[in-house]
Design a protein around this motif. Structure first.
Motif, PDB file in Angstrom:
ATOM      1  N   ASN A   1     -11.150  54.876  15.442  1.00 38.13           N
ATOM      2  CA  ASN A   1     -10.535  55.611  14.655  1.00 38.13           C
ATOM      3  C   ASN A   1     -10.772  54.927  13.172  1.00 38.13           C
ATOM      4  N   GLN A   2     -11.995  55.550  12.647  1.00 44.22           N
ATOM      5  CA  GLN A   2     -12.359  55.052  11.496  1.00 44.22           C
ATOM      6  C   GLN A   2     -11.444  55.755  10.046  1.00 44.22           C
ATOM      7  N   ALA A   3     -10.493  56.656  10.497  1.00 43.13           N
ATOM      8  CA  ALA A   3      -9.804  57.208   9.381  1.00 43.13           C
ATOM      9  C   ALA A   3      -8.688  56.246   9.128  1.00 43.13           C
ATOM     10  N   SER A   4      -8.317  55.444   9.946  1.00 41.98           N
ATOM     11  CA  SER A   4      -7.204  54.439   9.660  1.00 41.98           C
ATOM     12  C   SER A   4      -7.574  52.788   9.783  1.00 41.98           C
ATOM     13  N   ASN A   5      -7.208  52.182   8.873  1.00 44.91           N
ATOM     14  CA  ASN A   5      -7.259  50.786   8.757  1.00 44.91           C
ATOM     15  C   ASN A   5      -5.887  50.160   8.688  1.00 44.91           C
ATOM     16  N   ASN A   6      -4.801  50.907   8.829  1.00 49.53           N
ATOM     17  CA  ASN A   6      -3.517  50.560   8.734  1.00 49.53           C
ATOM     18  C   ASN A   6      -2.855  50.060   9.863  1.00 49.53           C
ATOM     19  N   ILE A   7      -3.417  49.170  10.648  1.00 51.79           N
ATOM     20  CA  ILE A   7      -2.885  48.726  12.032  1.00 51.79           C
ATOM     21  C   ILE A   7      -2.440  47.191  11.625  1.00 51.79           C
ATOM     22  N   PHE A   8      -1.285  46.771  11.991  1.00 46.29           N
ATOM     23  CA  PHE A   8      -0.853  45.572  11.979  1.00 46.29           C
ATOM     24  C   PHE A   8      -0.006  44.924  13.280  1.00 46.29           C
ATOM     25  N   ARG A   9      -0.358  43.789  13.184  1.00 45.06           N
ATOM     26  CA  ARG A   9       0.684  42.731  14.271  1.00 45.06           C
ATOM     27  C   ARG A   9       1.971  42.393  13.665  1.00 45.06           C
ATOM     28  N   LEU A  10       3.086  42.692  14.083  1.00 45.35           N
ATOM     29  CA  LEU A  10       4.159  42.495  13.344  1.00 45.35           C
ATOM     30  C   LEU A  10       4.914  41.328  14.288  1.00 45.35           C
ATOM     31  N   THR A  11       5.546  40.221  13.709  1.00 38.54           N
ATOM     32  CA  THR A  11       6.139  39.327  14.777  1.00 38.54           C
ATOM     33  C   THR A  11       7.649  39.236  14.340  1.00 38.54           C
ATOM     34  N   PHE A  12       8.566  39.288  15.154  1.00 40.94           N
ATOM     35  CA  PHE A  12      10.014  39.382  14.906  1.00 40.94           C
ATOM     36  C   PHE A  12      10.509  38.080  15.685  1.00 40.94           C
ATOM     37  N   VAL A  13      11.376  37.042  15.129  1.00 43.25           N
ATOM     38  CA  VAL A  13      11.925  36.044  15.504  1.00 43.25           C
ATOM     39  C   VAL A  13      13.642  35.847  15.493  1.00 43.25           C
ATOM     40  N   GLY A  14      14.226  35.549  16.610  1.00 38.07           N
ATOM     41  CA  GLY A  14      15.809  35.410  16.524  1.00 38.07           C
ATOM     42  C   GLY A  14      16.532  36.880  16.319  1.00 38.07           C
ATOM     43  N   GLN A  15      17.229  37.056  15.637  1.00 37.37           N
ATOM     44  CA  GLN A  15      18.107  38.138  15.698  1.00 37.37           C
ATOM     45  C   GLN A  15      17.287  39.667  15.285  1.00 37.37           C
ATOM     46  N   SER A  16      16.086  39.338  14.465  1.00 39.79           N
ATOM     47  CA  SER A  16      15.383  40.250  13.871  1.00 39.79           C
ATOM     48  C   SER A  16      15.049  41.196  15.004  1.00 39.79           C
TER      49      SER A  16
ATOM     50  N   GLN B   1       8.099  42.371   4.201  1.00 34.28           N
ATOM     51  CA  GLN B   1       8.003  40.872   3.573  1.00 34.28           C
ATOM     52  C   GLN B   1       9.325  40.535   3.293  1.00 34.28           C
ATOM     53  N   ALA B   2      10.060  41.552   2.671  1.00 35.87           N
ATOM     54  CA  ALA B   2      11.459  41.110   2.360  1.00 35.87           C
ATOM     55  C   ALA B   2      12.438  41.019   3.191  1.00 35.87           C
ATOM     56  N   LYS B   3      12.403  41.496   4.556  1.00 36.95           N
ATOM     57  CA  LYS B   3      12.859  41.362   5.737  1.00 36.95           C
ATOM     58  C   LYS B   3      12.497  40.100   6.480  1.00 36.95           C
ATOM     59  N   GLN B   4      11.393  39.425   5.981  1.00 38.83           N
ATOM     60  CA  GLN B   4      11.018  38.115   6.602  1.00 38.83           C
ATOM     61  C   GLN B   4      10.365  38.292   7.971  1.00 38.83           C
ATOM     62  N   ILE B   5       9.718  39.427   8.343  1.00 42.73           N
ATOM     63  CA  ILE B   5       9.016  40.155   9.424  1.00 42.73           C
ATOM     64  C   ILE B   5       7.436  39.657   9.035  1.00 42.73           C
ATOM     65  N   SER B   6       7.062  38.896   9.692  1.00 40.52           N
ATOM     66  CA  SER B   6       5.537  38.513   9.364  1.00 40.52           C
ATOM     67  C   SER B   6       4.581  39.658   9.939  1.00 40.52           C
ATOM     68  N   PHE B   7       3.496  39.971   9.254  1.00 42.29           N
ATOM     69  CA  PHE B   7       2.330  40.897   9.778  1.00 42.29           C
ATOM     70  C   PHE B   7       0.980  40.409   9.378  1.00 42.29           C
ATOM     71  N   LYS B   8       0.276  40.926  10.185  1.00 46.30           N
ATOM     72  CA  LYS B   8      -0.959  40.502   9.977  1.00 46.30           C
ATOM     73  C   LYS B   8      -1.885  41.870  10.461  1.00 46.30           C
ATOM     74  N   GLU B   9      -2.891  42.105   9.468  1.00 47.23           N
ATOM     75  CA  GLU B   9      -3.613  43.414   9.735  1.00 47.23           C
ATOM     76  C   GLU B   9      -4.713  43.095  10.911  1.00 47.23           C
ATOM     77  N   VAL B  10      -4.945  44.118  11.474  1.00 44.36           N
ATOM     78  CA  VAL B  10      -5.504  44.121  13.041  1.00 44.36           C
ATOM     79  C   VAL B  10      -6.824  44.786  12.975  1.00 44.36           C
ATOM     80  N   THR B  11      -7.816  44.328  13.273  1.00 45.61           N
ATOM     81  CA  THR B  11      -9.214  45.173  13.566  1.00 45.61           C
ATOM     82  C   THR B  11      -9.642  44.983  14.943  1.00 45.61           C
ATOM     83  N   SER B  12     -10.617  45.926  15.211  1.00 47.88           N
ATOM     84  CA  SER B  12     -11.158  45.639  16.479  1.00 47.88           C
ATOM     85  C   SER B  12     -11.762  44.241  17.042  1.00 47.88           C
ATOM     86  N   HIS B  13     -11.943  43.595  15.984  1.00 52.52           N
ATOM     87  CA  HIS B  13     -12.554  41.995  16.429  1.00 52.52           C
ATOM     88  C   HIS B  13     -11.488  41.019  16.288  1.00 52.52           C
ATOM     89  N   ALA B  14     -10.109  41.370  15.944  1.00 52.19           N
ATOM     90  CA  ALA B  14      -9.303  40.296  15.759  1.00 52.19           C
ATOM     91  C   ALA B  14      -7.956  40.899  16.337  1.00 52.19           C
TER      92      ALA B  14
END
Length: 343
Positions: free
Chosen positions: A260-275, A329-342
């Motif tokens: 999917n060359q058209a989109s680079n906006n793929i992220f891993r989100l992590t939620f902890v506790g009540q979130s 970020q304001a909701k304290q949800i961690s995120f990291k951009e994902v590529t095909s190699h990570a």
């Protein structure tokens, strides 16, 4: 309760020196269940055997209940070892003796009066759920029952420390769970400090308060179970965690990202506790001019705390995607951009 200071253990094998332990520094607190995990050859069994001096360190200190074992005489070490019980992977029971006699063995060796032996062994067999097996021989028991005998034997001298060397590795999952429940009961009711050596990360997740990850004779990562599982820092720790967290992105999703060359906006989100129970993504999609495509997700529990992990594609204008990340970020949800190699 147990402390290793600059601990080194070197074996001589075929004229060569093998460094099984290389400058280990760890502290296990009184009353906690501490896990040490590593692949075969990492040095974890050598470490646990240094606690009760089945292996004498080459250098460094092993401090148990405030006493440096390396500075004690053999007689003094024997006194300290009376307060250390050990459970083995393959039970180490004597097949020629009954369950009662196996459990009684440490008491017999310490010349405990017979009446006290009978009382103590009877109490322990009831405690581990084998009150009706006193006169049975080990060959007549299941693997889980044999390990319960081993646990009762380890508790016979009322130790303050219990060492578990791959204590569940020879058991099926259901039996492993029951043994871990028993160990938690021992820890809670007797306030016994437990040091567990294992290569099974599921055991660490189920029972331990803190964990150290070993590789090539060194501790490469250490912390609370929650911290190590939720954010492993080393590749080895990540490999272990992935066996139980199931947070790896499926190959089909990785291929889709790569294609999917058209989109680079793929992220891993992590939620902890009540979130983990709040509809953040739904709110985000309503709030901004974006679409959110959930590609992969899982949720688990670490030390009673929910931990969730999602792989999402955020579709929309670049400015709106940036606003979305600011919101997360304001909701304290961690995120990291994902590529095909990570991941």
């Amino acid at each position: 309760m147990i402390e290793f200071q600059n601990l080194i253990k070197v074996y001589n094998s075929g004229g060569k020196q093998v460094h099984a332990l290389n400058n280990i520094n760890l502290k296990i607190n009184k009353g906690e269940i501490y896990g040490v995990v590593g692949f075969s050859g990492a040095g974890k069994s050598s470490l646990i055997r240094c606690v009760n001096f089945l292996e004498r360190p080459t250098s460094g200190k092993v401090i148990v209940a405030g006493q440096d074992l390396t500075a004690l005489t053999e007689r003094q070490i024997r006194e300290v070892k009376k307060h250390i019980g050990m459970i083995f992977q393959h039970f180490n029971l004597l097949n020629s003796k009954t369950v009662f006699a196996n459990v009684a063995m440490p008491l017999v060796l310490s010349k405990t009066p017979k009446e006290q032996i009978k009382k103590r062994v009877t109490e322990l067999l009831e405690f581990v759920g084998l009150g009706d097996k006193a006169d049975v021989y080990p060959d007549q028991l299941s693997g889980g029952q044999k390990q319960r005998v081993g646990i009762a034997r380890a508790l016979a001298t009322q130790p303050s420390i219990l060492l578990c060397d791959e204590a569940t590795s020879a058991l099926d999952p259901q039996t492993t769970s029951s043994i871990l429940d028993l160990l938690k009961k021992i820890n809670k009711e007797y306030n016994i400090t437990i040091l567990m050596i294992t290569h099974e990360m599921s055991v660490i997740r189920e029972i331990c308060n803190r964990v150290a990850v070993m590789e090539a004779g060194k501790v490469i990562e250490e912390g609370t179970v929650f911290d190590v599982f939720s954010a492993p820092k080393t590749q080895t720790a990540q490999n272990f965690v992935s066996t139980v967290m199931h947070d790896q992105i499926p190959e089909s999703i990785l291929n889709m990202i790569e294609n999917n060359q058209a989109s680079n906006n793929i992220f891993r989100l992590t939620f902890v506790g009540q979130s983990t129970g709040k509809p953040f993504l739904s709110q985000l999609a309503k709030k901004l001019d974006i679409d959110i495509n959930v590609l992969f997700g899982s949720i688990t529990e670490l030390q009673g705390i929910p931990f969730g992990n999602l792989i999402v594609e955020i579709q929309g204008a670049e400015s709106e995607v940036k606003r979305a990340l600011t919101y997360l970020q304001a909701k304290q949800i961690s995120f990291k951009e994902v590529t095909s190699h990570a991941s």
